[in-house]
Each structure stands twice: as structure tokens, then as C-alpha cells.
Design a protein around this motif. Structure first.
Motif, PDB file in Angstrom:
ATOM      1  N   ASN A  30       0.835  -1.211   0.000  1.00 18.55           N
ATOM      2  CA  ASN A  30       0.000   0.000   0.000  1.00 18.55           C
ATOM      3  C   ASN A  30       0.866   1.256   0.000  1.00 18.55           C
ATOM      4  O   ASN A  30       0.578   2.224  -0.703  1.00 18.55           O
ATOM      5  N   THR A  32       3.800   1.681  -1.182  1.00 20.39           N
ATOM      6  CA  THR A  32       4.418   1.873  -2.498  1.00 20.39           C
ATOM      7  C   THR A  32       3.383   1.926  -3.623  1.00 20.39           C
ATOM      8  O   THR A  32       3.749   2.019  -4.794  1.00 20.39           O
ATOM      9  N   GLN A  33       2.096   1.883  -3.259  1.00 20.17           N
ATOM     10  CA  GLN A  33       0.978   1.966  -4.202  1.00 20.17           C
ATOM     11  C   GLN A  33       1.010   0.849  -5.244  1.00 20.17           C
ATOM     12  O   GLN A  33       0.660   1.043  -6.411  1.00 20.17           O
ATOM     13  N   HIS A  35      -0.620  -2.393  -6.633  1.00 23.80           N
ATOM     14  CA  HIS A  35      -1.998  -2.892  -6.557  1.00 23.80           C
ATOM     15  C   HIS A  35      -2.118  -4.320  -6.028  1.00 23.80           C
ATOM     16  O   HIS A  35      -3.197  -4.731  -5.582  1.00 23.80           O
ATOM     17  N   TRP A  78      -8.041   1.125  -8.046  1.00 20.45           N
ATOM     18  CA  TRP A  78      -6.629   1.427  -8.316  1.00 20.45           C
ATOM     19  C   TRP A  78      -6.255   1.106  -9.761  1.00 20.45           C
ATOM     20  O   TRP A  78      -5.436   1.795 -10.354  1.00 20.45           O
ATOM     21  N   SER A  88      -3.203   6.531 -13.465  1.00 19.74           N
ATOM     22  CA  SER A  88      -3.589   5.763 -12.288  1.00 19.74           C
ATOM     23  C   SER A  88      -4.282   6.700 -11.312  1.00 19.74           C
ATOM     24  O   SER A  88      -4.164   7.930 -11.407  1.00 19.74           O
ATOM     25  N   VAL A  91      -3.186  10.321  -5.522  1.00 22.14           N
ATOM     26  CA  VAL A  91      -3.376  10.589  -4.098  1.00 22.14           C
ATOM     27  C   VAL A  91      -4.005  11.969  -3.955  1.00 22.14           C
ATOM     28  O   VAL A  91      -3.502  12.949  -4.512  1.00 22.14           O
ATOM     29  N   LYS A 146      -7.586   6.290  -2.380  1.00 19.09           N
ATOM     30  CA  LYS A 146      -6.270   6.946  -2.264  1.00 19.09           C
ATOM     31  C   LYS A 146      -6.374   8.330  -1.633  1.00 19.09           C
ATOM     32  O   LYS A 146      -5.756   9.301  -2.102  1.00 19.09           O
ATOM     33  N   TRP A 191       2.959   9.264   0.999  1.00 16.92           N
ATOM     34  CA  TRP A 191       1.848   9.746   0.184  1.00 16.92           C
ATOM     35  C   TRP A 191       1.798  11.272   0.178  1.00 16.92           C
ATOM     36  O   TRP A 191       1.365  11.874  -0.807  1.00 16.92           O
ATOM     37  N   ASP A 194       4.200  12.262  -2.391  1.00 14.68           N
ATOM     38  CA  ASP A 194       3.649  11.971  -3.709  1.00 14.68           C
ATOM     39  C   ASP A 194       2.691  13.073  -4.133  1.00 14.68           C
ATOM     40  O   ASP A 194       2.690  13.521  -5.267  1.00 14.68           O
TER      41      ASP A 194
END
Length: 203
Positions: A30, A32-33, A35, A78, A88, A91, A146, A191, A194
Motif C-alpha cells: 500500500n 508503495t501503491q 496494486h 486502483w 492511475s 493521491v 487513495k 503519500w 507523492d
């Protein structure tokens, strides 16, 4: 098959240990996002459903079933990304109205679950179980979209879960949730960065 064992001085079971490993993998993915986190979430939720049933934590047990359903939905969110684009899912943050709605939903869910667990189950911790189950549901929904605030919710919930699982003598799971607190803090920072990077690109 699921006989008690001792690991590093902690009493546990093979199922609890497997759930521990999968849950840590879920949060790492999660952060590192990635899926595939949702697949690990489905597997760990199924295992912890059995663990929590044995511990008479019925709210948490039922929560695992919801987690499985939400994980399927989150995985789709996601992968599908932003409608009409190839991006994608980014966030983002909750706006003020959405934030108050989230808090209100948590409190409403808490009240309903507390009442249900008090009247229809033999749990000895209906208030804690209800509050943390409702908070976990909120955290999972925010994670699926997200929303940065999901990590704030998880930090609050996981700190309180440590105390609950110590009370229920699920010591390995208590350690797991202490690890989750640290990982949620890392996730919040990652996040946040990000989101800043994305704003810089947009500017």
C-alpha cells in the motif's frame, strides 16, 4: 493443524502467524501503491476472520468479510484510475465537508456496532470492538480512493488495537499492529510527498 506455538516468546498459532506475514506485506505494498496489496489483503482478511472468531472479537471477524469485499472494489479502483484518462488513481485529500462526513460516518457506525455487539453477541469488549471496527471500515474506504487521510485514521485505529489485542492475549497480533503504527506514519509521509510532487508537476 492450528495448534498453539511459541515464537520469540509470544504465544501464537500458525494461522495468526500467516495472517501476520500477509498483513505486513499488504501495508508495504500500500505504501508503495502496488496494486497487488489488495490480493494480500483478501488473503490476510480471510485468515484473520478465523483468528478473531476464536478470540470472540465478532466485530473484527465481520470486518474481515467487509475488508474482502472492499478489497475487490479497491483493487478495481486502483486499476481503473481516473475516468476517461490513462492515469492511475492519484493521491488526494478530503475537503472540509468530506472530512466532517467521514468523522460523522465513523461515529454513526460506532454507535450502531456498539449497540449490535452489546445485544446480539457474547463479546466482552463491545465498545472497543465497535469503535475500532467502524474506524477500520472508514480507513479502508479512504485507502480505496487513495485519500491521504486514510493513514491518519489507521494510525489512530492501530494504536488502540495494540491495547485491545494485548487485552485479548493476541500478542503477535498486538506486535503486528504496533508495526502498523510505524508503517502508517511512513505511508502518511510517502503519500504526502507523492501529493507534493504531483502538485509541482501540475504547476
Amino acid at each position: 493443524m492450528n495448534d498453539p506455538l511459541v515464537l520469540f516468546g509470544f504465544g501464537t498459532t500458525p494461522l495468526e502467524l500467516l495472517g501476520f506475514v500477509l498483513a505486513v506485506g499488504t501495508v508495504l505494498f500500500n505504501i508503495t501503491q502496488l496494486h497487488w496489496a489488495w490480493l494480500l489483503s483478501i488473503l490476510s482478511s480471510a485468515i484473520y476472520g478465523v483468528v478473531f472468531y476464536d478470540a470472540r472479537l465478532y466485530g473484527d471477524m465481520a470486518l474481515q468479510l467487509v475488508f474482502i469485499a472492499v478489497s475487490v472494489w479497491g483493487w478495481k479502483q486502483w486499476l481503473s484510475g481516473v475516468p476517461s484518462t490513462a492515469e492511475s488513481l492519484p493521491v488526494t485529500r478530503l475537503d472540509r465537508n468530506s472530512g466532517w462526513l467521514a468523522v460523522g460516518g465513523w461515529l454513526l457506525g460506532f454507535g450502531l456496532l456498539w449497540w449490535f455487539l452489546s445485544h446480539y453477541t457474547d463479546t466482552d469488549v463491545p465498545m472497543a470492538d465497535g469503535f475500532l471496527t467502524a474506524g477500520s471500515l472508514l480507513g479502508q474506504v479512504l485507502l480505496s480512493r487513495k485519500k491521504l487521510e486514510n493513514w491518519v485514521v489507521w494510525i489512530i485505529v492501530d494504536v488502540l488495537y495494540v491495547a485491545l489485542y494485548v487485552h485479548k492475549h493476541l500478542m503477535l497480533t498486538a506486535v503486528l499492529y504496533a508495526v502498523f503504527v510505524a508503517m502508517a506514519m511512513i505511508g502518511l509521509r510517502a503519500w504526502s510527498m507523492d501529493g507534493k510532487d504531483r502538485r509541482m508537476v501540475l504547476e
